[in-house]
Design a protein around this motif. Structure first.
Motif, PDB file in Angstrom:
ATOM      1  N   UNK A 150      31.690  43.205  38.690  1.00 29.70           N
ATOM      2  CA  UNK A 150      32.272  43.383  37.357  1.00 29.70           C
ATOM      3  C   UNK A 150      32.554  42.033  36.721  1.00 29.70           C
ATOM      4  N   UNK A 151      32.232  41.884  35.443  1.00 28.77           N
ATOM      5  CA  UNK A 151      32.594  40.658  34.720  1.00 28.77           C
ATOM      6  C   UNK A 151      34.106  40.511  34.727  1.00 28.77           C
ATOM      7  N   UNK A 152      34.599  39.387  35.206  1.00 31.73           N
ATOM      8  CA  UNK A 152      36.035  39.182  35.293  1.00 31.73           C
ATOM      9  C   UNK A 152      36.595  39.443  36.677  1.00 31.73           C
ATOM     10  N   UNK A 153      35.780  40.055  37.581  1.00 31.64           N
ATOM     11  CA  UNK A 153      36.221  40.272  38.947  1.00 31.64           C
ATOM     12  C   UNK A 153      36.261  41.730  39.346  1.00 31.64           C
ATOM     13  N   UNK A 154      35.880  41.999  40.584  1.00 32.47           N
ATOM     14  CA  UNK A 154      35.862  43.356  41.090  1.00 32.47           C
ATOM     15  C   UNK A 154      34.440  43.869  41.261  1.00 32.47           C
ATOM     16  N   UNK A 155      34.297  45.023  41.908  1.00 35.15           N
ATOM     17  CA  UNK A 155      32.979  45.596  42.161  1.00 35.15           C
ATOM     18  C   UNK A 155      32.944  47.069  41.808  1.00 35.15           C
ATOM     19  N   UNK A 218      46.029  53.640  31.292  1.00 37.50           N
ATOM     20  CA  UNK A 218      45.214  52.422  31.346  1.00 37.50           C
ATOM     21  C   UNK A 218      45.577  51.632  32.595  1.00 37.50           C
ATOM     22  N   UNK A 219      44.572  51.348  33.418  1.00 33.75           N
ATOM     23  CA  UNK A 219      44.748  50.587  34.652  1.00 33.75           C
ATOM     24  C   UNK A 219      44.073  49.231  34.498  1.00 33.75           C
ATOM     25  N   UNK A 220      44.857  48.169  34.411  1.00 33.53           N
ATOM     26  CA  UNK A 220      44.318  46.824  34.262  1.00 33.53           C
ATOM     27  C   UNK A 220      43.722  46.372  35.588  1.00 33.53           C
ATOM     28  N   UNK A 221      42.388  46.084  35.601  1.00 29.86           N
ATOM     29  CA  UNK A 221      41.734  45.728  36.864  1.00 29.86           C
ATOM     30  C   UNK A 221      41.382  44.244  36.961  1.00 29.86           C
ATOM     31  N   UNK A 222      41.311  43.548  35.819  1.00 30.80           N
ATOM     32  CA  UNK A 222      41.150  42.098  35.797  1.00 30.80           C
ATOM     33  C   UNK A 222      41.509  41.604  34.403  1.00 30.80           C
ATOM     34  N   UNK A 223      41.325  40.328  34.144  1.00 31.20           N
ATOM     35  CA  UNK A 223      41.721  39.768  32.844  1.00 31.20           C
ATOM     36  C   UNK A 223      40.880  40.312  31.699  1.00 31.20           C
TER      37      UNK A 223
END
Length: 258
Positions: A150-155, A218-223
């Motif tokens: 994911x752009x910004x971090x995570x998969x 809404x769940x914030x997953x990265x910036x």
């Protein structure tokens, strides 16, 4: 007939960079001289200088360095900014060419072109459209498992048909969108056990908006991104803003868009 088009960059409503001007800059870089570059392009020195001067007037920084006389007899070199412009133009021109080529199948049929445009500029009502980069593609008989960063971090991992992956020409390194309906996301505040068919995405509850029956969470997953889940109110009452939570998304519920 076929669809075609030339690529130009303008600035302040004036022509700034085109294929001919980029070629002129490259000839100057090769020869070290505006005059020599003009001769190679079979144009007059005056015409070449007018193009250079026009670019200089529009550019944010000078594009050439000129030396007069001296031991080497003087000459012209490009600035680092000019090289940046060349590279930027070439990359944008290549993307433009790819864009034109994708529509060339329409030939001289306007209706066919409209269908292609609608296909490539599709909009969707899905709340979650996550820009990601493909890191791995695993073909499992009729299915393709698409792993993404994911752009910004995570998969994220998506399961689509192998035929769809082939038709979309998906490959490692491609940027794609993971498209997820809000109703296909469930949330839990307890860290779940790993499941081979389910994405587990950690984040922080950013907001909860409720009506009589449901809540949009809404769940914030990265910036860069937050996942939006649509939950029945009885489930949403179990979570609070600022709380750590986990989104659960089945692989088959993530559509790939490009």
């Amino acid at each position: 007939m076929k669809i075609d088009g030339r690529f130009w960059l303008t600035k302040n409503d004036k022509s700034f960079l085109g294929a001919g001007r980029i070629e002129l800059l490259e000839k100057i870089a090769q020869t070290g001289s505006i005059n020599a570059a003009a001769k190679e392009m079979k144009m007059s020195y005056k015409a070449a200088w007018e193009r250079i001067n026009s670019m200089n007037e529009l550019a944010d920084h000078p594009i050439i360095n000129r030396t007069i006389g001296g031991k080497g007899g003087g000459g012209t070199t490009l600035t680092e900014y000019a090289y940046e412009l060349i590279n930027t133009y070439k990359r944008l021109n290549e993307l433009h060419r790819q864009f034109i080529n994708r529509f060339s199948e329409a030939g001289d049929n306007p209706e066919h072109l409209a269908q292609i445009l609608n296909r490539h500029f599709l909009t969707t009502s899905a709340r979650n459209q996550i820009l990601s980069t493909i890191t791995q593609i695993t073909i499992n008989q009729i299915h393709a498992i698409i792993s993404m960063q994911i752009a910004g971090g995570g998969t994220l991992t998506s399961s689509i048909t192998a035929k769809s992956a082939e038709n979309m020409h998906l490959s490692v390194g491609n940027e794609v969108y993971g498209i997820i309906k809000s109703s296909d996301i469930s949330l839990t505040t307890q860290k779940p056990q790993e499941d081979e068919n389910t994405n587990i995405v950690e984040g922080t509850i950013e907001s909860i908006l409720s009506n009589k029956t449901h809540s949009e969470v809404s769940l914030k997953i990265n910036e860069k991104y937050a996942l939006v889940a649509l939950l029945p109110n009885e489930e949403a009452k179990l979570i609070q803003e600022g709380q750590k939570a986990y989104a659960l998304i089945n692989y088959s519920k993530i559509i790939i868009g490009s």
